[in-house]
Design a protein around this motif. Structure first.
Motif, PDB file in Angstrom:
ATOM      1  N   LEU A  66     -12.524 -47.266  -1.342  1.00 17.19           N
ATOM      2  CA  LEU A  66     -12.490 -46.821   0.054  1.00 17.19           C
ATOM      3  C   LEU A  66     -13.878 -46.565   0.615  1.00 17.19           C
ATOM      4  CD1 LEU A  66      -9.453 -44.419   0.515  1.00 17.19           C
ATOM      5  CD2 LEU A  66      -9.635 -46.875   0.915  1.00 17.19           C
ATOM      6  N   ARG A  67     -14.711 -45.934  -0.163  1.00 19.93           N
ATOM      7  CA  ARG A  67     -16.037 -45.591   0.343  1.00 19.93           C
ATOM      8  C   ARG A  67     -16.902 -46.824   0.560  1.00 19.93           C
ATOM      9  NH1 ARG A  67     -18.631 -41.166  -3.200  1.00 19.93           N
ATOM     10  NH2 ARG A  67     -20.268 -41.445  -1.630  1.00 19.93           N
ATOM     11  N   LEU A  68     -16.774 -47.804  -0.315  1.00 21.81           N
ATOM     12  CA  LEU A  68     -17.535 -49.037  -0.137  1.00 21.81           C
ATOM     13  C   LEU A  68     -17.053 -49.783   1.102  1.00 21.81           C
ATOM     14  CD1 LEU A  68     -17.768 -50.201  -3.852  1.00 21.81           C
ATOM     15  CD2 LEU A  68     -19.690 -49.580  -2.383  1.00 21.81           C
ATOM     16  N   LYS A  69     -15.764 -49.742   1.333  1.00 20.50           N
ATOM     17  CA  LYS A  69     -15.233 -50.384   2.523  1.00 20.50           C
ATOM     18  C   LYS A  69     -15.813 -49.735   3.780  1.00 20.50           C
ATOM     19  CE  LYS A  69     -11.172 -49.559   4.227  1.00 20.50           C
ATOM     20  NZ  LYS A  69      -9.720 -49.435   4.510  1.00 20.50           N
ATOM     21  N   VAL A  70     -15.777 -48.404   3.807  1.00 16.08           N
ATOM     22  CA  VAL A  70     -16.311 -47.678   4.960  1.00 16.08           C
ATOM     23  C   VAL A  70     -17.795 -48.000   5.174  1.00 16.08           C
ATOM     24  CG1 VAL A  70     -16.924 -45.378   5.823  1.00 16.08           C
ATOM     25  CG2 VAL A  70     -14.660 -45.787   4.857  1.00 16.08           C
ATOM     26  N   ALA A  71     -18.518 -48.166   4.058  1.00 21.80           N
ATOM     27  CA  ALA A  71     -19.948 -48.459   4.165  1.00 21.80           C
ATOM     28  C   ALA A  71     -20.196 -49.935   4.471  1.00 21.80           C
ATOM     29  CB  ALA A  71     -20.659 -48.063   2.873  1.00 21.80           C
ATOM     30  N   GLY A  72     -19.117 -50.699   4.556  1.00 16.33           N
ATOM     31  CA  GLY A  72     -19.257 -52.122   4.851  1.00 16.33           C
ATOM     32  C   GLY A  72     -19.823 -52.909   3.680  1.00 16.33           C
ATOM     33  N   LEU A  73     -19.519 -52.458   2.468  1.00 14.85           N
ATOM     34  CA  LEU A  73     -20.090 -53.096   1.287  1.00 14.85           C
ATOM     35  C   LEU A  73     -19.042 -53.758   0.400  1.00 14.85           C
ATOM     36  CD1 LEU A  73     -22.613 -50.292   0.311  1.00 14.85           C
ATOM     37  CD2 LEU A  73     -23.169 -52.513   1.314  1.00 14.85           C
ATOM     38  N   GLY A  74     -17.833 -53.879   0.900  1.00 20.55           N
ATOM     39  CA  GLY A  74     -16.812 -54.506   0.074  1.00 20.55           C
ATOM     40  C   GLY A  74     -15.475 -54.432   0.762  1.00 20.55           C
ATOM     41  N   ASP A  75     -14.552 -55.122   0.178  1.00 20.68           N
ATOM     42  CA  ASP A  75     -13.192 -55.127   0.670  1.00 20.68           C
ATOM     43  C   ASP A  75     -12.461 -53.994  -0.061  1.00 20.68           C
ATOM     44  OD1 ASP A  75     -10.892 -55.795   1.851  1.00 20.68           O
ATOM     45  OD2 ASP A  75     -10.779 -57.833   1.040  1.00 20.68           O
ATOM     46  N   GLN A  76     -11.415 -53.486   0.548  1.00 25.01           N
ATOM     47  CA  GLN A  76     -10.689 -52.398  -0.117  1.00 25.01           C
ATOM     48  C   GLN A  76     -10.130 -52.832  -1.465  1.00 25.01           C
ATOM     49  OE1 GLN A  76      -8.232 -49.938   2.247  1.00 25.01           O
ATOM     50  NE2 GLN A  76      -6.912 -49.312   0.574  1.00 25.01           N
ATOM     51  N   ASP A  77      -9.760 -54.121  -1.576  1.00 20.27           N
ATOM     52  CA  ASP A  77      -9.189 -54.533  -2.856  1.00 20.27           C
ATOM     53  C   ASP A  77     -10.017 -55.598  -3.571  1.00 20.27           C
ATOM     54  OD1 ASP A  77      -6.793 -55.321  -0.545  1.00 20.27           O
ATOM     55  OD2 ASP A  77      -8.241 -56.814  -1.252  1.00 20.27           O
ATOM     56  N   ASN A  78     -11.320 -55.534  -3.327  1.00 22.61           N
ATOM     57  CA  ASN A  78     -12.195 -56.466  -4.031  1.00 22.61           C
ATOM     58  C   ASN A  78     -13.636 -56.058  -3.785  1.00 22.61           C
ATOM     59  OD1 ASN A  78     -13.719 -58.556  -5.015  1.00 22.61           O
ATOM     60  ND2 ASN A  78     -12.307 -60.142  -4.306  1.00 22.61           N
ATOM     61  N   TYR A  79     -14.241 -55.504  -4.789  1.00 25.90           N
ATOM     62  CA  TYR A  79     -15.635 -55.084  -4.598  1.00 25.90           C
ATOM     63  C   TYR A  79     -16.455 -55.221  -5.867  1.00 25.90           C
ATOM     64  CZ  TYR A  79     -14.186 -50.571  -6.666  1.00 25.90           C
ATOM     65  OH  TYR A  79     -13.699 -49.585  -7.487  1.00 25.90           O
ATOM     66  N   ASN A 130      -5.240 -39.558  -3.699  1.00 20.75           N
ATOM     67  CA  ASN A 130      -4.858 -39.317  -2.311  1.00 20.75           C
ATOM     68  C   ASN A 130      -6.158 -39.165  -1.534  1.00 20.75           C
ATOM     69  OD1 ASN A 130      -4.373 -37.906   0.133  1.00 20.75           O
ATOM     70  ND2 ASN A 130      -2.356 -37.345  -0.624  1.00 20.75           N
ATOM     71  N   SER A 131      -6.338 -40.024  -0.560  1.00 23.29           N
ATOM     72  CA  SER A 131      -7.648 -40.127   0.090  1.00 23.29           C
ATOM     73  C   SER A 131      -8.001 -38.936   0.979  1.00 23.29           C
ATOM     74  CB  SER A 131      -7.705 -41.396   0.937  1.00 23.29           C
ATOM     75  OG  SER A 131      -6.822 -41.283   2.031  1.00 23.29           O
ATOM     76  N   GLN A 132      -7.085 -38.019   1.108  1.00 25.10           N
ATOM     77  CA  GLN A 132      -7.287 -36.904   2.026  1.00 25.10           C
ATOM     78  C   GLN A 132      -8.634 -36.206   1.857  1.00 25.10           C
ATOM     79  OE1 GLN A 132      -4.555 -33.096   3.497  1.00 25.10           O
ATOM     80  NE2 GLN A 132      -4.077 -34.176   1.625  1.00 25.10           N
ATOM     81  N   TYR A 133      -9.027 -36.014   0.603  1.00 30.91           N
ATOM     82  CA  TYR A 133     -10.256 -35.265   0.326  1.00 30.91           C
ATOM     83  C   TYR A 133     -11.523 -35.944   0.828  1.00 30.91           C
ATOM     84  CZ  TYR A 133     -11.477 -38.377  -3.588  1.00 30.91           C
ATOM     85  OH  TYR A 133     -11.818 -39.472  -4.340  1.00 30.91           O
ATOM     86  N   LEU A 134     -11.424 -37.244   1.133  1.00 29.35           N
ATOM     87  CA  LEU A 134     -12.601 -37.944   1.665  1.00 29.35           C
ATOM     88  C   LEU A 134     -12.797 -37.648   3.149  1.00 29.35           C
ATOM     89  CD1 LEU A 134     -12.175 -41.407  -0.123  1.00 29.35           C
ATOM     90  CD2 LEU A 134     -13.883 -39.652  -0.624  1.00 29.35           C
ATOM     91  N   HIS A 135     -11.759 -37.111   3.767  1.00 24.65           N
ATOM     92  CA  HIS A 135     -11.801 -36.746   5.172  1.00 24.65           C
ATOM     93  C   HIS A 135     -12.252 -37.901   6.059  1.00 24.65           C
ATOM     94  CE1 HIS A 135     -10.849 -32.506   4.482  1.00 24.65           C
ATOM     95  NE2 HIS A 135     -11.583 -32.622   3.394  1.00 24.65           N
ATOM     96  N   LEU A 136     -11.647 -39.037   5.821  1.00 24.05           N
ATOM     97  CA  LEU A 136     -11.914 -40.192   6.674  1.00 24.05           C
ATOM     98  C   LEU A 136     -10.925 -40.172   7.832  1.00 24.05           C
ATOM     99  CD1 LEU A 136     -12.166 -42.897   3.861  1.00 24.05           C
ATOM    100  CD2 LEU A 136     -14.052 -41.722   5.014  1.00 24.05           C
ATOM    101  N   GLN A 137     -11.388 -40.682   8.957  1.00 19.74           N
ATOM    102  CA  GLN A 137     -10.465 -40.762  10.094  1.00 19.74           C
ATOM    103  C   GLN A 137     -10.466 -42.178  10.632  1.00 19.74           C
ATOM    104  OE1 GLN A 137     -11.812 -37.638  12.620  1.00 19.74           O
ATOM    105  NE2 GLN A 137     -11.076 -36.056  11.221  1.00 19.74           N
ATOM    106  N   GLY A 194     -10.453 -44.790   8.994  1.00 20.49           N
ATOM    107  CA  GLY A 194     -11.418 -45.561   8.224  1.00 20.49           C
ATOM    108  C   GLY A 194     -12.851 -45.278   8.580  1.00 20.49           C
ATOM    109  N   GLU A 195     -13.076 -44.210   9.329  1.00 24.58           N
ATOM    110  CA  GLU A 195     -14.440 -43.820   9.677  1.00 24.58           C
ATOM    111  C   GLU A 195     -14.745 -42.454   9.063  1.00 24.58           C
ATOM    112  OE1 GLU A 195     -16.846 -45.464  11.597  1.00 24.58           O
ATOM    113  OE2 GLU A 195     -15.466 -47.096  11.159  1.00 24.58           O
ATOM    114  N   PRO A 196     -16.004 -42.157   8.801  1.00 26.11           N
ATOM    115  CA  PRO A 196     -16.335 -40.823   8.316  1.00 26.11           C
ATOM    116  C   PRO A 196     -15.916 -39.768   9.339  1.00 26.11           C
ATOM    117  CG  PRO A 196     -18.223 -42.306   8.089  1.00 26.11           C
ATOM    118  CD  PRO A 196     -17.188 -43.030   8.895  1.00 26.11           C
ATOM    119  N   ALA A 197     -15.459 -38.647   8.853  1.00 23.08           N
ATOM    120  CA  ALA A 197     -15.018 -37.575   9.747  1.00 23.08           C
ATOM    121  C   ALA A 197     -16.193 -37.013  10.541  1.00 23.08           C
ATOM    122  CB  ALA A 197     -14.380 -36.458   8.937  1.00 23.08           C
ATOM    123  N   LEU A 198     -15.978 -36.771  11.821  1.00 26.21           N
ATOM    124  CA  LEU A 198     -17.040 -36.183  12.627  1.00 26.21           C
ATOM    125  C   LEU A 198     -16.597 -34.908  13.327  1.00 26.21           C
ATOM    126  CD1 LEU A 198     -19.059 -39.144  14.080  1.00 26.21           C
ATOM    127  CD2 LEU A 198     -19.808 -37.355  12.537  1.00 26.21           C
TER     128      LEU A 198
END
Lengths: 193, 193
Positions: free
Chosen positions: A110-123, A179-186, A188-192
DNA sequence: CGAAAACTTGATTCCGTTCAACACATGTGG
DNA sequence: CCACATGTGTTGAACGGAATCAAGTTTTCG
């Protein structure tokens, strides 16, 4: 502030063993901690060649308090950081090796996807198995066996040692108790906020 | 904000096991995290009867940004919190059971002293051994054995199960690989700048 | 006092470590 | 271009620290 490449924060404990505390990638501010708290309690290290931007402590503080929106964003950044630390405590403290590795694979996905460094299911895995071991509190040998297990179970595929392909994301997440909740993404973007 | 008693933050993982993420005592703000980040990623629980002060989220935000000194103090509070999380990651990930318990005993020793709840080398353990197990990622049985070991080695004494007396503080700290730096205390006071 | 909760101890099992080779890619200097 | 070093990944065998299972004992507290 990382522009490219990967960084980790780590500590060396008494016995000489290392624990990786967090993994950082493009777009993340690694060291707000050491900026505000004068004494550093850990080390920061780039995993590979990469570019970073340095921002003076005084500028940070100035910005934080003159521009409330920016200040709040920085504060939230440190809170998300702490939230990830908490999940790692639980991951290392209470999950067995296979689950633990699966969980980390999901987080990176998930984090690599958000950073634009990979696909969610291939990195591309940015860590060696030895570094994965230091991140999960295991030995390199057992990390290897756990990865091999996940592969044998069809939860991941690997055409090369570092390429991770997730066939059924939901299945891996279930196995890894993720469970991705702890990453606090909104969205697919970082929480602001 | 805790006025008396003890609180913990914890998570339940898939297998039903619990991990305690942090321990809080008098004078500490437990939940700035859940205040700023809307979705909670863990639970907070009082260990015993005690008093807490509730402060509205809006008041917190208002205070933080209208009074820079207060805002900075709160920010630093969250940073120290994260620093303790990091030490816990290292403690659980890379230290063996005996060392891990000794380390936690040292942390509690200092923090209880700062909170005015005990002497540095003689205090009342606020956690049951089962809770210690959930805090350290061990089983209650093994926590008991580790404590007994520390006692047998003369590193601690106990007149009752919950009273901890540290004969030679430096010796226990060495055994527990404990360095108080991560608590960011200054002259025995919580860090404020 | 009596019951529940917490602590203690022993026996056995098992997950993860340790020790030890080996495989494989990458790179480097002769 | 090959010989060789080096880092990373893979696999096997044996060991050991912590978990599990099971019974007590002591403490706490209504």
């Amino acid at each position: 502030m990382i522009l490219s490449g990967f960084a980790i924060r780590h500590k060396i404990v008494g016995g000489g063993h290392r624990q990786i505390l967090s993994i950082h990638m493009r777009g993340e501010a690694v060291d707000l901690q050491n900026t505000l708290l004068r004494t550093s309690d850990h080390s920061v290290q780039m995993l590979s060649r990469g570019d970073v931007a340095l921002i003076a402590r005084s500028k940070i503080e100035q910005l934080a308090f003159e521009r409330p929106a920016v200040g709040k964003a920085m504060w939230i950044d440190t809170l998300v950081d702490a939230s990830i630390h908490r999940e790692w405590v639980a991951n290392i403290g209470r999950r067995d090796a296979k689950t633990r590795i699966a969980h980390l694979l999901c987080e990176l996905s998930l984090r690599l996807k958000v950073a634009g460094l990979g696909d969610q299911d291939n990195y591309e895995m940015p860590l060696t198995q030895e570094q994965l071991a230091d991140a999960t509190g295991l030995t390199p040998v057992h990390v290897n066996r756990s990865i091999k297990y996940l592969e044998a179970e069809g939860l991941i595929e690997r055409i090369s040692p570092r390429s991770i392909t997730i066939g059924d994301w939901r299945k891996l997440a279930d196995f890894g108790d993720f469970n991705s909740q702890y990453l606090h993404l909104q969205d697919g973007e970082p929480a602001l906020a």
